[in-house]
Design a protein around this motif. Structure first.
Motif, mmCIF file in Angstrom:
data_model
loop_
_atom_site.group_PDB
_atom_site.id
_atom_site.type_symbol
_atom_site.label_atom_id
_atom_site.label_comp_id
_atom_site.label_asym_id
_atom_site.label_seq_id
_atom_site.Cartn_x
_atom_site.Cartn_y
_atom_site.Cartn_z
ATOM 1 N N ALA A 95 0.841 -1.196 0.000
ATOM 2 C CA ALA A 95 0.000 0.000 0.000
ATOM 3 C C ALA A 95 0.872 1.239 0.000
ATOM 4 C CB ALA A 95 -0.937 0.020 1.210
ATOM 5 N N ALA A 96 0.507 2.188 -0.850
ATOM 6 C CA ALA A 96 1.005 3.555 -0.763
ATOM 7 C C ALA A 96 -0.227 4.372 -0.411
ATOM 8 C CB ALA A 96 1.618 4.008 -2.087
ATOM 9 N N ALA A 97 -0.347 4.788 0.848
ATOM 10 C CA ALA A 97 -1.665 5.207 1.311
ATOM 11 C C ALA A 97 -1.590 6.095 2.546
ATOM 12 C CB ALA A 97 -2.512 3.966 1.633
ATOM 13 N N TYR A 98 -2.716 6.726 2.815
ATOM 14 C CA TYR A 98 -2.908 7.518 4.031
ATOM 15 C C TYR A 98 -2.719 6.625 5.254
ATOM 16 C CZ TYR A 98 -5.097 11.390 6.671
ATOM 17 O OH TYR A 98 -5.359 12.438 7.512
ATOM 18 N N HIS A 99 -2.266 7.235 6.345
ATOM 19 C CA HIS A 99 -1.874 6.437 7.516
ATOM 20 C C HIS A 99 -3.026 5.676 8.157
ATOM 21 C CE1 HIS A 99 -3.307 10.156 9.409
ATOM 22 N NE2 HIS A 99 -3.364 9.525 10.555
ATOM 23 N N LEU A 113 6.965 8.695 13.503
ATOM 24 C CA LEU A 113 8.422 8.593 13.620
ATOM 25 C C LEU A 113 8.951 7.271 13.092
ATOM 26 C CD1 LEU A 113 8.974 10.123 17.181
ATOM 27 C CD2 LEU A 113 9.229 11.252 14.965
ATOM 28 N N VAL A 114 8.137 6.219 13.142
ATOM 29 C CA VAL A 114 8.643 4.892 12.768
ATOM 30 C C VAL A 114 7.765 4.147 11.764
ATOM 31 C CG1 VAL A 114 9.883 4.583 14.944
ATOM 32 C CG2 VAL A 114 7.510 3.818 14.761
ATOM 33 N N ASP A 115 6.528 4.611 11.545
ATOM 34 C CA ASP A 115 5.591 3.824 10.745
ATOM 35 C C ASP A 115 5.443 4.281 9.303
ATOM 36 O OD1 ASP A 115 5.024 2.190 12.874
ATOM 37 O OD2 ASP A 115 3.229 3.304 13.501
ATOM 38 N N ARG A 116 6.183 5.302 8.898
ATOM 39 C CA ARG A 116 5.990 5.815 7.532
ATOM 40 C C ARG A 116 6.332 4.765 6.481
ATOM 41 N NH1 ARG A 116 5.511 8.915 3.350
ATOM 42 N NH2 ARG A 116 7.271 9.483 2.032
ATOM 43 N N ILE A 117 7.460 4.095 6.627
ATOM 44 C CA ILE A 117 7.873 3.058 5.681
ATOM 45 C C ILE A 117 7.914 1.732 6.422
ATOM 46 C CG2 ILE A 117 9.703 2.232 4.164
ATOM 47 C CD1 ILE A 117 10.451 5.160 3.663
ATOM 48 N N GLN A 118 7.169 0.758 5.937
ATOM 49 C CA GLN A 118 7.056 -0.535 6.607
ATOM 50 C C GLN A 118 7.301 -1.662 5.609
ATOM 51 O OE1 GLN A 118 3.447 -0.906 9.041
ATOM 52 N NE2 GLN A 118 3.201 1.327 9.012
ATOM 53 N N GLN A 120 7.572 -5.497 6.433
ATOM 54 C CA GLN A 120 7.572 -6.618 7.375
ATOM 55 C C GLN A 120 6.627 -7.691 6.854
ATOM 56 O OE1 GLN A 120 7.322 -3.531 10.931
ATOM 57 N NE2 GLN A 120 7.752 -5.564 11.743
ATOM 58 N N GLU A 121 7.191 -8.844 6.550
ATOM 59 C CA GLU A 121 6.430 -9.904 5.902
ATOM 60 C C GLU A 121 5.273 -10.410 6.751
ATOM 61 O OE1 GLU A 121 6.788 -11.063 2.816
ATOM 62 O OE2 GLU A 121 8.393 -9.622 2.417
ATOM 63 N N GLU A 122 5.385 -10.310 8.087
ATOM 64 C CA GLU A 122 4.341 -10.861 8.948
ATOM 65 C C GLU A 122 3.105 -9.958 9.024
ATOM 66 O OE1 GLU A 122 7.043 -8.445 11.662
ATOM 67 O OE2 GLU A 122 7.251 -9.802 9.940
ATOM 68 N N ARG A 123 3.225 -8.711 8.599
ATOM 69 C CA ARG A 123 2.093 -7.801 8.674
ATOM 70 C C ARG A 123 1.132 -8.023 7.502
ATOM 71 N NH1 ARG A 123 4.481 -2.027 11.004
ATOM 72 N NH2 ARG A 123 4.792 -2.834 13.132
ATOM 73 N N LEU A 124 -0.115 -7.546 7.678
ATOM 74 C CA LEU A 124 -1.096 -7.717 6.597
ATOM 75 C C LEU A 124 -0.704 -6.899 5.378
ATOM 76 C CD1 LEU A 124 -4.533 -7.765 8.477
ATOM 77 C CD2 LEU A 124 -3.034 -9.663 7.831
ATOM 78 N N ILE A 125 -0.312 -5.633 5.593
ATOM 79 C CA ILE A 125 0.286 -4.843 4.512
ATOM 80 C C ILE A 125 1.791 -5.029 4.642
ATOM 81 C CG2 ILE A 125 0.544 -2.570 3.466
ATOM 82 C CD1 ILE A 125 -2.111 -1.774 4.763
ATOM 83 N N GLN A 126 2.336 -5.900 3.807
ATOM 84 C CA GLN A 126 3.742 -6.301 3.974
ATOM 85 C C GLN A 126 4.710 -5.212 3.546
ATOM 86 O OE1 GLN A 126 2.824 -9.822 1.594
ATOM 87 N NE2 GLN A 126 3.676 -11.086 3.231
ATOM 88 N N HIS A 127 4.333 -4.454 2.531
ATOM 89 C CA HIS A 127 5.198 -3.389 2.014
ATOM 90 C C HIS A 127 4.358 -2.119 1.907
ATOM 91 C CE1 HIS A 127 8.245 -6.379 1.178
ATOM 92 N NE2 HIS A 127 7.315 -7.106 0.589
ATOM 93 N N GLY A 128 4.620 -1.178 2.820
ATOM 94 C CA GLY A 128 3.805 0.022 2.870
ATOM 95 C C GLY A 128 4.621 1.292 2.945
ATOM 96 N N ILE A 129 4.159 2.308 2.224
ATOM 97 C CA ILE A 129 4.674 3.668 2.362
ATOM 98 C C ILE A 129 3.467 4.535 2.696
ATOM 99 C CG2 ILE A 129 5.887 5.597 1.283
ATOM 100 C CD1 ILE A 129 7.227 3.619 -0.585
ATOM 101 N N PHE A 130 3.453 5.097 3.899
ATOM 102 C CA PHE A 130 2.280 5.803 4.402
ATOM 103 C C PHE A 130 2.602 7.277 4.628
ATOM 104 C CE2 PHE A 130 2.053 1.380 5.813
ATOM 105 C CZ PHE A 130 0.835 1.010 5.267
ATOM 106 N N TYR A 131 1.558 8.098 4.590
ATOM 107 C CA TYR A 131 1.714 9.533 4.833
ATOM 108 C C TYR A 131 0.612 9.983 5.778
ATOM 109 C CZ TYR A 131 -2.013 9.978 1.325
ATOM 110 O OH TYR A 131 -3.191 9.866 0.631
ATOM 111 N N SER A 132 0.832 11.082 6.486
ATOM 112 C CA SER A 132 -0.136 11.546 7.478
ATOM 113 C C SER A 132 -0.610 12.972 7.235
ATOM 114 C CB SER A 132 0.458 11.437 8.885
ATOM 115 O OG SER A 132 1.691 12.125 8.968
ATOM 116 N N GLU A 133 -0.135 13.617 6.167
ATOM 117 C CA GLU A 133 -0.599 14.965 5.840
ATOM 118 C C GLU A 133 -1.561 14.881 4.661
ATOM 119 O OE1 GLU A 133 2.786 14.330 5.928
ATOM 120 O OE2 GLU A 133 3.047 15.031 7.982
ATOM 121 N N ASP A 134 -2.727 15.512 4.795
ATOM 122 C CA ASP A 134 -3.710 15.493 3.712
ATOM 123 C C ASP A 134 -3.183 16.182 2.453
ATOM 124 O OD1 ASP A 134 -5.186 14.401 5.736
ATOM 125 O OD2 ASP A 134 -6.860 15.799 5.573
#
Length: 274
Positions: A95-99, A113-118, A120-134
């Protein structure tokens, strides 16, 4: 090991109403005119707000049952989502998506601080780049998504844009700014979508909800609930051209991916040609 899933990218243009999409998404409508894509109208669930409808799109379960009633419910989903179903079928997710996507399907609350780029194979979204500003630029978002496609080749990827919704709230759906944001999304789709198709992806371009002349959504107006659903897939000709209840989007995504839906997802037989 190579996945056997039929790869799918779902682009969600947050706040993009149906009539504005028809008027301003020139590239997407070009594909429709030349029979390379189908355009369906989706009627969104209520309440027509973002976080509840992210959950509807990913699980096919209505708000009264899934427990995500408002944008203020910063909690993990308790339902089977597309991400979990894809993983269970042996596929990779991204996912490349809102937080709020990270909060729903990976962990809540979101820590910028730590969740923007994820990754981790065990997570449901294994490869994520997230943002928090609209105001996070769509140009950056689509570049993030393309990076995930090139580096990780997810079988199921959600690309979620917030720019249209942001300017709609600030200037209303009748504004130049709102129309320009939809038009800008189309130009970016014209850059990236052909690349994704060449890599073997099916692509859906849709929205969670619309926007009204007061810069609002959440209610029952057509401006709030009617959103586009563009589909580029060799399976599209099997679907009827009709208004689609948004609860059918998740099982439709499963059908496109070639995986079994969850037990709570509705039957999509009514969407199929005889």
């Amino acid at each position: 090991m190579q996945s056997r899933l039929d790869k799918l990218i779902v682009v969600i243009l947050d706040g993009c109403r149906y009539d504005t999409a028809v008027a301003q998404l020139g590239f997407m409508n070009h594909l429709v005119e030349h029979q390379q894509a189908s355009l369906l109208k989706v009627k969104s669930e209520l309440p027509s707000n973002s976080r509840p409808l992210y959950e509807v799109l990913m699980t096919g379960v209505p708000a009264y049952e899934n427990g995500i009633y408002s944008n203020y419910h910063a909690q993990r989903s308790k339902e089977w989502s597309l991400f979990e179903l894809v993983k269970e079928a042996g596929g990779k997710t991204g996912a490349a998506a809102y937080h709020w996507y990270s909060e729903l399907y990976n962990q809540a609350p979101y820590n910028r601080l730590v969740d923007r780029i994820q990754h981790q194979e065990e997570r449901l979204i294994q490869h994520g780049i997230f943002y928090s500003e609209d105001t996070y630029p769509d140009s950056h978002l689509f570049a993030d998504a393309h990076y995930l496609v090139n580096q990780y080749q997810p079988d199921f990827l959600v690309v979620h844009s917030m720019n249209i919704d942001d300017v709609g709230h600030k200037f209303t759906a009748d504004s130049h700014e709102y129309v320009a944001a939809v038009n800008q999304a189309d130009r970016l789709l014209a850059v990236y979508l052909p690349e994704w198709l060449q890599k073997g992806y099916q692509v859906v371009v849709t929205a969670d909800h619309g926007m009204d002349a007061h810069g609002l959504h959440g209610g029952s107006l057509a401006a709030h609930r009617e959103v586009p659903f563009y589909l580029i897939s060799n399976k599209r000709q099997k679907l009827k051209e009709q208004t689609v209840p948004q609860l059918l989007a998740a099982p439709l995504f499963c059908w496109l991916l070639g995986i079994a839906p969850s037990e709570k997802m509705q039957d999509i037989q009514e969407l199929m040609r005889g």
